[in-house]
Write a protein that holds these residues in place. Structure first.
Motif, PDB file in Angstrom:
ATOM      1  N   UNK A 150       4.836  -8.229   8.407  1.00  0.00           N
ATOM      2  CA  UNK A 150       5.178  -7.281   7.430  1.00  0.00           C
ATOM      3  C   UNK A 150       3.858  -6.757   6.713  1.00  0.00           C
ATOM      4  N   UNK A 151       3.918  -5.424   6.352  1.00  0.00           N
ATOM      5  CA  UNK A 151       2.925  -5.112   5.466  1.00  0.00           C
ATOM      6  C   UNK A 151       3.351  -4.240   4.323  1.00  0.00           C
ATOM      7  N   UNK A 152       3.054  -4.550   2.932  1.00  0.00           N
ATOM      8  CA  UNK A 152       3.345  -3.925   2.044  1.00  0.00           C
ATOM      9  C   UNK A 152       2.188  -3.401   1.054  1.00  0.00           C
ATOM     10  N   UNK A 153       2.135  -1.956   0.658  1.00  0.00           N
ATOM     11  CA  UNK A 153       1.191  -1.473  -0.179  1.00  0.00           C
ATOM     12  C   UNK A 153       1.427  -0.849  -1.144  1.00  0.00           C
ATOM     13  N   UNK A 154       0.945  -1.026  -2.354  1.00  0.00           N
ATOM     14  CA  UNK A 154       1.346  -0.357  -3.655  1.00  0.00           C
ATOM     15  C   UNK A 154       0.267   0.425  -3.983  1.00  0.00           C
ATOM     16  N   UNK A 155       0.441   1.800  -4.332  1.00  0.00           N
ATOM     17  CA  UNK A 155      -0.808   2.811  -4.854  1.00  0.00           C
ATOM     18  C   UNK A 155      -0.564   2.952  -6.348  1.00  0.00           C
ATOM     19  N   UNK A 156      -1.598   2.910  -6.708  1.00  0.00           N
ATOM     20  CA  UNK A 156      -1.594   3.212  -8.190  1.00  0.00           C
ATOM     21  C   UNK A 156      -2.936   3.078  -8.993  1.00  0.00           C
TER      22      UNK A 156
END
Length: 152
Positions: A133-139
């Motif tokens: 799986x892949x999880x990306x948080x943008x901020x």
């Protein structure tokens, strides 16, 4: 590093490829920059310092082969460019996540698996075998957030 290069050479042979000198240079650049998420162009520029006559097409083809053999992973951080990272040690899961600063483009790795419980529920509820799986948080990173707060 030599152990990893030998393991990659075995993967290449199993896939009917050879570890050519150029491929080895490309692999060494990736391994020496494990903490970075390099684009194909960045890999090319770093390899070109050692092998001036290497071509960009060779780098792209090699990255594609490495990706097909699960030596590296490609990630799109929303900037329209694929970035590459080393796939890790054999048997090691590829479970880490990324924080992407939309201000400066910095990428921070979160080296803990935040989705184990969700994976378990999905596997059970949908009879689905999850392999990755892949999880990306943008901020905004700390520096960009401080800069934003200083602006009038």
């Amino acid at each position: 590093m030599n152990k990893i290069i030998c393991e990659v050479e075995q993967k290449l042979r199993a896939g009917d490829y050879k570890l050519t000198p150029r491929r080895e240079h490309i692999l060494r650049v990736i391994l020496q920059n494990k903490d970075k998420h390099l684009s194909a162009e960045e890999v090319y520029n770093l390899v070109k310092r050692r092998v001036p006559d290497v071509g960009l097409a060779t780098v792209y083809r090699t990255l594609e082969i490495f990706q097909d053999l699960d030596v590296i992973h490609s990630i799109d951080f929303g900037d329209g460019r694929k970035r590459y990272e080393f796939g890790g040690e054999p048997g090691e899961g590829h479970h880490h996540h990324h924080l992407i600063c939309t201000g400066c483009g910095k990428i921070i790795e979160v080296n803990e698996d935040l989705l184990e419980e969700l994976e378990s529920r999905v596997t059970s509820a949908y009879d689905f075998t999850i392999t990755d799986h892949e999880l990306k948080f943008f901020g905004y990173c700390r520096d960009c957030k401080q800069q934003k707060n200083k602006q009038p």
